[in-house]
Design a protein around this motif. Sequence first.
Motif, short mmCIF file in Angstrom:
data_model
loop_
_atom_site.label_atom_id
_atom_site.label_comp_id
_atom_site.label_asym_id
_atom_site.label_seq_id
_atom_site.Cartn_x
_atom_site.Cartn_y
_atom_site.Cartn_z
N GLN A 92 0.83 -1.21 0.00
CA GLN A 92 0.00 0.00 0.00
C GLN A 92 0.86 1.26 0.00
OE1 GLN A 92 -2.42 -0.97 3.43
NE2 GLN A 92 -3.92 -2.08 2.17
N VAL A 93 1.98 1.22 0.71
CA VAL A 93 2.92 2.35 0.67
C VAL A 93 3.48 2.52 -0.74
CG1 VAL A 93 5.12 3.23 1.54
CG2 VAL A 93 3.51 2.13 3.11
N ILE A 94 3.79 1.41 -1.38
CA ILE A 94 4.33 1.45 -2.75
C ILE A 94 3.32 2.11 -3.70
CG2 ILE A 94 4.97 0.01 -4.73
CD1 ILE A 94 6.22 -1.94 -2.65
N MET A 95 2.04 1.78 -3.51
CA MET A 95 1.02 2.39 -4.36
C MET A 95 0.93 3.89 -4.12
SD MET A 95 0.11 -0.02 -6.20
CE MET A 95 -1.08 0.93 -7.11
N GLN A 96 1.07 4.30 -2.86
CA GLN A 96 0.86 5.71 -2.53
C GLN A 96 2.09 6.57 -2.75
OE1 GLN A 96 -0.46 5.41 1.53
NE2 GLN A 96 -2.38 4.39 0.97
N GLU A 97 3.28 5.99 -2.54
CA GLU A 97 4.48 6.82 -2.54
C GLU A 97 5.50 6.47 -3.61
OE1 GLU A 97 6.13 6.87 1.38
OE2 GLU A 97 4.22 7.36 2.34
N HIS A 98 5.31 5.33 -4.29
CA HIS A 98 6.32 4.91 -5.27
C HIS A 98 5.69 4.57 -6.62
CE1 HIS A 98 9.51 4.94 -2.26
NE2 HIS A 98 8.70 4.28 -1.44
N GLN A 99 4.59 5.20 -6.94
CA GLN A 99 3.96 5.05 -8.26
C GLN A 99 3.68 3.59 -8.61
OE1 GLN A 99 7.09 7.07 -8.07
NE2 GLN A 99 5.56 8.49 -7.24
N GLY A 100 3.43 2.78 -7.59
CA GLY A 100 2.95 1.43 -7.86
C GLY A 100 3.99 0.38 -8.16
N SER A 101 5.27 0.76 -8.07
CA SER A 101 6.29 -0.28 -8.27
C SER A 101 7.40 -0.14 -7.24
CB SER A 101 6.86 -0.23 -9.69
OG SER A 101 7.44 1.03 -9.94
N LEU A 102 7.96 -1.25 -6.89
CA LEU A 102 8.99 -1.33 -5.86
C LEU A 102 10.14 -0.37 -6.16
CD1 LEU A 102 9.06 -3.38 -3.46
CD2 LEU A 102 10.47 -4.85 -4.90
#
Length: 341
Positions: A92-102
């Motif tokens: 969920q953090v990746i979706m919110q802060e990293h444009q959906g990718s690791l």
Amino acid sequence: MIERFAERLADWQKRHGRHDLPWQQRGPYETWISEIMLQQTQVQVVIPYFNRFVASFPSEEVLAAAPIDDVLAHWAGLGYYSRARNLHRAAQVIMQEHQGSLPNDLEALIALPGIGRSTAGAIVSLGFGARGVIQDGNVRRVLSRVFCISGDLSKSIAQNQLWDLADTLTPDGGAESKVHAQAMMDLGSLICRRSKPKCEACPVADDCQALQRNAIAKFPERKQVKQRQDELWVMLQLVNANEETLFIKRPSPGIWGGLYSPPIGLSLNQLAADLLGNEQIETEYAGAINHTFSHFRVRIEHYVASVNAADVRVGEWCRTERFQKGVPAPIQHILSREEIK
DNA sequence: TACGCGTGGGA
DNA sequence: TTCCCAAGCGT
């Protein structure tokens, strides 16, 4: 430093290392999932869990949007359930802060829940093909033998040595670093094993100080595990008129946090009072199992009682064989076995 | 720093 | 049976 250590190790890995694990030749997402599952867990145990997990949750986006109960159901039986909870939160953090990718840099990875220094290094090298340093049980064992690192390897003094050595040995190029990371783990798993290491087949035997001293068995040192007192738990399986069992979500953090089971407590009377108030119920003893956790052992006594569902205000009712949410392995075992008595 | 956190494999 | 421990991290 040792001459051409990484080169000889890489040459060995390409010929004799593992190349067909289901998370290899995939992407950073699959590397991440595998690395979390592999924490303190053997490869052969992880493989079927990994395949089911990535089939159901093929991307960060799907994982982030999934209910936590679904994620934990896929983790049930694998243990260390905070890994699954952290994995879900990280998605969920990746979706919110990293444009959906690791993210592909070390610090951003370590900032995600459940990813520490070693897992981040593994994702950078194995997942992204960039330079990254790993430090797992295999690497620790190899380094402790090659360089005769004594003492408890989990202590900071040894940790600093091990990280320095691992960093020094890791080649600079991304592709070379990826091979090196896999090579160190394969060497530890296939050759430099905990017992009966195959030193005659080791590509870096000439560099191994423990072997030269004929002291392989002394490295790494055994660390003593302190035993905690055994515990006794009781599990009260409430069954209603439809032959449905009451399941309750277990609190997290804690043992089996986020998973579901019939009510478990320290005393049958206390459990019955909490669930049913002061009503008297008749319970039947249905057997017991012994279970060993990482840090203590417990005996779980299983009792069954027939009740009116309307008398219970918590949890959810379901036939045990139809329950789809995550159930701890020993509880699943109790509920699914033939009742002897 | 030390402990909490699962489960199963192997000796 | 009993023990160690396996691609560790969070607090």
